[in-house]
Design a protein around this motif. Sequence first.
Motif, short mmCIF file in Angstrom:
data_model
loop_
_atom_site.label_atom_id
_atom_site.label_comp_id
_atom_site.label_asym_id
_atom_site.label_seq_id
_atom_site.Cartn_x
_atom_site.Cartn_y
_atom_site.Cartn_z
N TYR A 35 0.80 -1.24 0.00
CA TYR A 35 0.00 0.00 0.00
C TYR A 35 0.83 1.28 0.00
O TYR A 35 0.47 2.28 0.63
CB TYR A 35 -0.97 0.01 1.20
CG TYR A 35 -1.91 -1.18 1.19
CD1 TYR A 35 -2.84 -1.33 0.17
CD2 TYR A 35 -1.83 -2.16 2.17
CE1 TYR A 35 -3.69 -2.43 0.14
CE2 TYR A 35 -2.67 -3.27 2.14
CZ TYR A 35 -3.60 -3.40 1.12
OH TYR A 35 -4.42 -4.49 1.08
N GLY A 36 1.99 1.24 -0.65
CA GLY A 36 2.77 2.46 -0.82
C GLY A 36 3.72 2.77 0.32
O GLY A 36 4.31 3.85 0.34
N SER A 41 8.21 3.30 -3.51
CA SER A 41 7.19 4.36 -3.49
C SER A 41 7.75 5.63 -2.88
O SER A 41 7.52 6.74 -3.39
CB SER A 41 5.95 3.91 -2.71
OG SER A 41 5.36 2.80 -3.34
N GLU A 45 8.30 9.20 -4.84
CA GLU A 45 7.75 10.47 -4.34
C GLU A 45 8.86 11.51 -4.20
O GLU A 45 8.70 12.68 -4.54
CB GLU A 45 7.04 10.27 -3.00
CG GLU A 45 6.33 11.52 -2.53
CD GLU A 45 5.46 11.29 -1.32
OE1 GLU A 45 4.23 11.46 -1.43
OE2 GLU A 45 6.02 10.94 -0.25
N PHE A 59 0.31 10.25 -5.21
CA PHE A 59 -0.54 9.06 -5.15
C PHE A 59 -0.51 8.41 -6.52
O PHE A 59 -0.84 9.07 -7.52
CB PHE A 59 -1.98 9.44 -4.78
CG PHE A 59 -2.08 10.10 -3.42
CD1 PHE A 59 -2.32 9.34 -2.29
CD2 PHE A 59 -1.88 11.47 -3.29
CE1 PHE A 59 -2.38 9.94 -1.03
CE2 PHE A 59 -1.94 12.08 -2.04
CZ PHE A 59 -2.19 11.30 -0.91
N SER A 229 -5.83 10.60 0.42
CA SER A 229 -5.49 9.21 0.74
C SER A 229 -6.76 8.39 0.99
O SER A 229 -6.86 7.24 0.56
CB SER A 229 -4.52 9.14 1.92
OG SER A 229 -5.17 9.56 3.10
N MET A 242 1.82 -1.60 -4.49
CA MET A 242 2.06 -0.26 -5.05
C MET A 242 3.50 -0.13 -5.54
O MET A 242 3.79 0.70 -6.41
CB MET A 242 1.77 0.79 -3.97
CG MET A 242 1.72 2.20 -4.46
SD MET A 242 0.33 2.48 -5.53
CE MET A 242 -0.93 2.94 -4.34
N ARG A 243 4.37 -0.92 -4.99
CA ARG A 243 5.78 -0.75 -5.38
C ARG A 243 5.98 -0.87 -6.89
O ARG A 243 6.88 -0.27 -7.45
CB ARG A 243 6.68 -1.74 -4.64
CG ARG A 243 6.45 -3.19 -4.97
CD ARG A 243 7.57 -4.05 -4.42
NE ARG A 243 7.11 -5.34 -3.95
CZ ARG A 243 7.91 -6.37 -3.82
NH1 ARG A 243 9.20 -6.27 -4.10
NH2 ARG A 243 7.44 -7.52 -3.38
N ALA A 246 5.11 2.44 -8.45
CA ALA A 246 6.20 3.38 -8.13
C ALA A 246 7.42 3.05 -8.98
O ALA A 246 8.11 3.95 -9.48
CB ALA A 246 6.53 3.29 -6.65
#
Length: 352
Positions: A35-36, A41, A45, A59, A229, A242-243, A246
Amino acid sequence: MSTYNTAFTSDNLAGVSPQVLEAMARCNEGQADPYGRDKCSRQAEKMLSDVFEKDVRVFFVSTGTAANCLSLSSITPPWGAVLCHHDGHINHDECGAPEFFNPGARVLTLDGVDSKIDPEALKWGVKHRVGDMHSSQPATVSLTQATESGSIYTLDEICRLGAITKNSGLRMHMDGARFANALVALNCSPADMTWKCGVDVLSFGATKNGTMSAEAIVVFDKTIAQEMSFRVKRSGQLGSKMRFMAAQMLGYLENDLWIQNARQANAMAALLKSGLEKLPEISVVGSPQANIIFCKIPKYCADRLLAQGFHFYHSKWEKDVVRFVTSFSTTEQDVQHFLSAIYEAVSYQKAV
Ligand SMILES: Cc1ncc(COP(=O)(O)O)c(C=O)c1O
């Protein structure tokens, strides 16, 4: 089978840049928090914060539509109106998703040449029925950069719209599905094209320009980050792994791949446009500066090209208007091959 790429339908037809796949393979090593909350991730960012010269919240979502609708819903109340150009993707091509993500809110359209919001129209829009409790209240301005017809807002134009927006107490969103194409055409900094002109939240497109399915919502105004979020999760866009999204963004940004890819797409569109302009039978519509070209082309010519296996959108707009789109994977040979076929199609008709 043709050895050339004959698809000029959309930049969505291109594959994935090898560097993006490599970055995904790198991030595939070992276990990672979901989940980030993983290393890739955080790194992506940080890279976007560097790109935008600002500490941004990011996001990752899987489509441009999700990026737009989540962005808009986070800055528009249910009684609010989102002002955009009539040609806006959020108006025509998202099947009402902006209203679905934010029930009650409405998209209201404005005019302007070359798919760009006219400042005078915006001045009218931001005042439209303000305070009238029977009407949706102007809340948000959304502009698309590069636009749906391939034109580009100059920095002055964005800042002017930004000033009107801010002076009226509204928020500003940018649909950057083709952000990189606009950026390289203007040769400016990402900061100049966004938050320095008043953009609060950006849909940072990447899928059309080299990733597999990763777009970033870049939040400049951090006061909306927490709400975002929750919205991301509620809309089913909070990827457990999520990786890998990203990772796509890392591969996309590293070594300026995104810039190189956009330069290639734009250069190929410029080559195609200059070839089209040599033909009196064909007229380029509007002012394409990125990787989308609309043109008016005789039906016999379009039909012949389609019969030969070329692909492009046609019969979607006014009579005889077609759309050609190039991507990072379009080569000079592809364009020359296409132009030869266009020249042949035009002269074939003359000969018969
Ligand atoms: C200007 C613009 N915005 C947003 C999108 C939405 O992207 P997606 O198809 O990934 O939802 C597109 C896709 O074509 C687009 O052209």
